[in-house]
Design an enzyme around this catalytic site. Structure first.
Site, PDB file in Angstrom:
ATOM      1  N   CYS A  95       3.687  15.359 -12.791  1.00 60.42           N
ATOM      2  CA  CYS A  95       2.421  14.884 -12.698  1.00 60.42           C
ATOM      3  C   CYS A  95       1.495  15.196 -11.384  1.00 60.42           C
ATOM      4  CB  CYS A  95       2.526  13.542 -12.714  1.00 60.42           C
ATOM      5  SG  CYS A  95       1.087  12.687 -13.396  1.00 60.42           S
ATOM      6  N   HIS A 195       6.971  11.011 -15.722  1.00 59.38           N
ATOM      7  CA  HIS A 195       7.736  10.124 -14.837  1.00 59.38           C
ATOM      8  C   HIS A 195       8.725   9.389 -15.664  1.00 59.38           C
ATOM      9  CE1 HIS A 195       4.295  10.295 -11.976  1.00 59.38           C
ATOM     10  NE2 HIS A 195       3.588  10.145 -12.894  1.00 59.38           N
TER      11      HIS A 195
HETATM   12  N1  GLN Z   1      -3.802  11.495  -9.771  1.00 53.69           N
HETATM   13  C1  GLN Z   1      -3.254  12.257 -10.777  1.00 53.69           C
HETATM   14  C2  GLN Z   1      -4.084  11.684 -12.155  1.00 53.69           C
HETATM   15  O1  GLN Z   1      -4.362  10.583 -12.257  1.00 53.69           O
HETATM   16  C3  GLN Z   1      -1.853  12.496 -10.811  1.00 53.69           C
HETATM   17  C4  GLN Z   1      -1.033  10.733 -11.178  1.00 53.69           C
HETATM   18  C5  GLN Z   1       0.340  10.907 -11.162  1.00 53.69           C
HETATM   19  O2  GLN Z   1       1.179  11.408 -10.579  1.00 53.69           O
HETATM   20  N2  GLN Z   1       0.999  10.028 -11.970  1.00 53.69           N
HETATM   21  O3  GLN Z   1      -4.101  12.470 -13.117  1.00 53.69           O
END
Ligand code: GLN
Length: 244
Positions: A95, A195
């Site tokens: 992510c 995740h």
């Molecule tokens: N900040 C990034 C987004 O919202 C990644 C979020 C995350 O790692 N869950 O796209």
């Protein structure tokens, strides 16, 4: 004795939804096979020499945390990470960590983060977040396995010509909710929105990544099969739920 050196980048800053579980999972799967692992956390201000490591892990982070890292990346890590990618070191990036390997991330509120540029992709945020359990199917060249995960991102990622997707979305959004792609593959980089944490409930993918790293170092190594009945039960339960 075989040994795998893992670099956990920014462990104290990029760690959403238990992404560290991926490290624990890799350590365990190595230990069960009698292979030693050494995990080194490398964070803001720490020196990084990519040649010291076989595998790099980068977890997810919120927009704020991603912004905080820009200075540290520009001070040397971006160059080391790009060289590591080109030298075919193995990466698992999740992510926010995945977005960070790309060229830039423009957040939904207009903040421009110029990232590492090791991968030919970019990310643009939108106010609506893509949240939920999801699944995708990996490319045949990676074993074609179905991967289950959990996504939560506002960034929509678009792949350039030099990278290929990690898989095809079967349920949920993946890279952008539009083109049916999920994650990115380039050389030995595995990058995904999953995740979960990802590896404990996707043991085939865990071994695919570990095998890629071990074979680079020990071309004759044979990875012993493990008894994955609990891991597979967790995976299959979620796959079944998402199929409905
Ligand atoms: N900040 C990034 C987004 O919202 C990644 C979020 C995350 O790692 N869950 O796209």
């Amino acid at each position: 004795m075989y040994k795998l050196n893992i670099c956990h980048l920014y462990p104290d800053i990029l760690n959403l939804y238990g992404d560290r579980g991926n490290i624990i999972c890799m350590e365990k799967r190595m230990q069960w096979r009698g292979i030693e692992t050494e995990v080194t956390g490398v964070s803001v201000g720490d020196a990084l020499n990519y040649e010291d490591y076989d595998l790099f892990f980068i977890g997810g982070g919120q927009d704020f945390e991603q912004g905080v890292l820009l200075k540290d990346l520009a001070a040397g890590k971006a160059k080391q990470i790009t060289e590591a990618v080109e030298a075919e070191k193995v990466f698992l990036a999740i992510c926010g960590g995945y977005q960070m390997l790309g060229q830039y991330y423009k957040t939904w509120d207009g903040q421009q983060c110029d990232f590492i540029g090791a991968l030919d992709l970019y990310t643009v945020g939108e106010k609506d977040r893509m949240i939920g359990n999801y699944m995708f199917q990996c490319d045949e060249s990676d074993g074609g396995m179905v991967v289950v995960g959990f996504e939560n991102h506002s960034g929509k990622t678009w792949l350039g010509e030099k990278v290929r997707p990690m898989g095809k979305v079967l349920s949920g959004n993946g890279n952008n909710g539009k083109d049916g792609t999920e994650g990115a593959r380039y050389k030995n980089v595995f990058a995904s929105y999953s995740h979960g944490s990802l590896l404990p409930k996707n043991p085939r993918l865990a071994d695919q990544i570990l095998k890629t790293a071990l074979l680079r170092k020990y071309p004759d190594i044979v990875l012993e099969e493990l008894d994955d009945q609990f891991e597979n039960a967790a995976h299959d339960y979620m796959e079944h739920r998402l199929k409905k």
